[in-house]
Write an enzyme that holds these catalytic residues in place. Structure first.
Site, PDB file in Angstrom:
ATOM      1  N   ASP A 206      78.663  33.993 -21.922  1.00 37.53           N
ATOM      2  CA  ASP A 206      79.737  34.684 -22.622  1.00 37.53           C
ATOM      3  C   ASP A 206      79.173  35.817 -23.473  1.00 37.53           C
ATOM      4  O   ASP A 206      79.705  36.938 -23.489  1.00 37.53           O
ATOM      5  CB  ASP A 206      80.498  33.677 -23.500  1.00 37.53           C
ATOM      6  CG  ASP A 206      81.572  34.345 -24.340  1.00 37.53           C
ATOM      7  OD1 ASP A 206      82.584  34.797 -23.778  1.00 37.53           O
ATOM      8  OD2 ASP A 206      81.394  34.429 -25.568  1.00 37.53           O
TER       9      ASP A 206
ATOM     10  N   GLU B  63      80.740  32.419 -16.250  1.00 37.15           N
ATOM     11  CA  GLU B  63      79.910  32.755 -17.405  1.00 37.15           C
ATOM     12  C   GLU B  63      78.623  31.934 -17.412  1.00 37.15           C
ATOM     13  O   GLU B  63      77.551  32.442 -17.758  1.00 37.15           O
ATOM     14  CB  GLU B  63      80.696  32.517 -18.689  1.00 37.15           C
ATOM     15  CG  GLU B  63      81.800  33.538 -18.907  1.00 37.15           C
ATOM     16  CD  GLU B  63      82.558  33.328 -20.191  1.00 37.15           C
ATOM     17  OE1 GLU B  63      83.030  34.325 -20.773  1.00 37.15           O
ATOM     18  OE2 GLU B  63      82.697  32.163 -20.619  1.00 37.15           O
TER      19      GLU B  63
END
Length: 215
Positions: free
Chosen positions: A33, A105
């Site tokens: 992320d 992610e």
């Protein structure tokens, strides 16, 4: 490099729990992320040299929103690689946007560690080039009705819009939420949608249409 289990980005917490594994993909998701945020910021910074910070922030958020990550994961067929607990698998977890976005992610985090920043940057630019091109074609796509209404209200001294739920209708599997937006304490628009967020956007859109130009 090359020492981490390549399956780790795809190990959902439900699978790790059932199999009594020591680790799932959440730590890698945390890293991915942050990596994605950095690389997306770099992309829009380079692509829009005249854009101010506020617009760049919205463009970055548009690139990394959950729906965009899930779409990228589907193009890469990540759903086929997901390791899910039995219950999560039966509930269609391999097609759920949140699971796909998280795994995407996590995979990026794994790539950053195992293949290096240069490879991660190259792949992200490749994966998100269509989304970046769409922003070049229509940068206003990042402006959602709620944001536009808030800006209008602030510019014209009307106070912040207030959203109130006024009920829901329909069967449980197809419920429709109804939301009213108030400006200065007075009803300004009403919207219906499959989620409260969608209903709020619809209400904001109606309020924007009702506001006279240059008010």
């Amino acid at each position: 490099m090359g020492t981490m289990d390549p399956r780790l980005p795809f190990i959902h917490p439900s699978y790790a729990h059932e199999q009594r594994l020591a680790e799932d993909n959440q730590r890698l998701e945390f890293l991915g992320d942050a990596v994605l945020g950095l690389l997306a910021a770099e992309m829009v910074y380079e692509a829009f040299p005249l854009a101010r910070e506020g617009i760049l922030t919205k463009m970055k958020a548009h690139l990394v929103r959950k729906e965009a990550l899930a779409a990228a994961a589907r193009r890469l067929e990540i759903g086929r690689k997901l390791l899910l607990g039995e219950g999560e698998r039966r509930r269609g977890g391999a097609e759920r946007d949140s699971n796909l976005a998280d795994a995407f992610e996590a995979w990026l985090g794994w790539m950053w560690l195992e293949e290096g920043p240069r490879a991660a940057r190259s792949r992200v630019r490749e994966w998100f080039s269509p989304d970046l091109e769409a922003l070049r074609t229509d940068p206003d796509v990042v402006e959602d009705p709620k944001s536009l209404l808030q800006v209008r209200c602030q510019e014209e001294g009307l106070g912040l819009p207030e959203y109130r739920s006024v009920g829901a209708e329909g069967p449980d599997h197809a419920v429709q939420f109804r939301v009213r937006v108030l400006i200065g304490g007075r009803p300004a628009g009403e919207g219906v949608g499959p989620s409260k967020k969608a209903a709020e956007q619809a209400a904001a859109r109606e309020a924007l249409e009702a506001l006279p130009p240059g008010r």
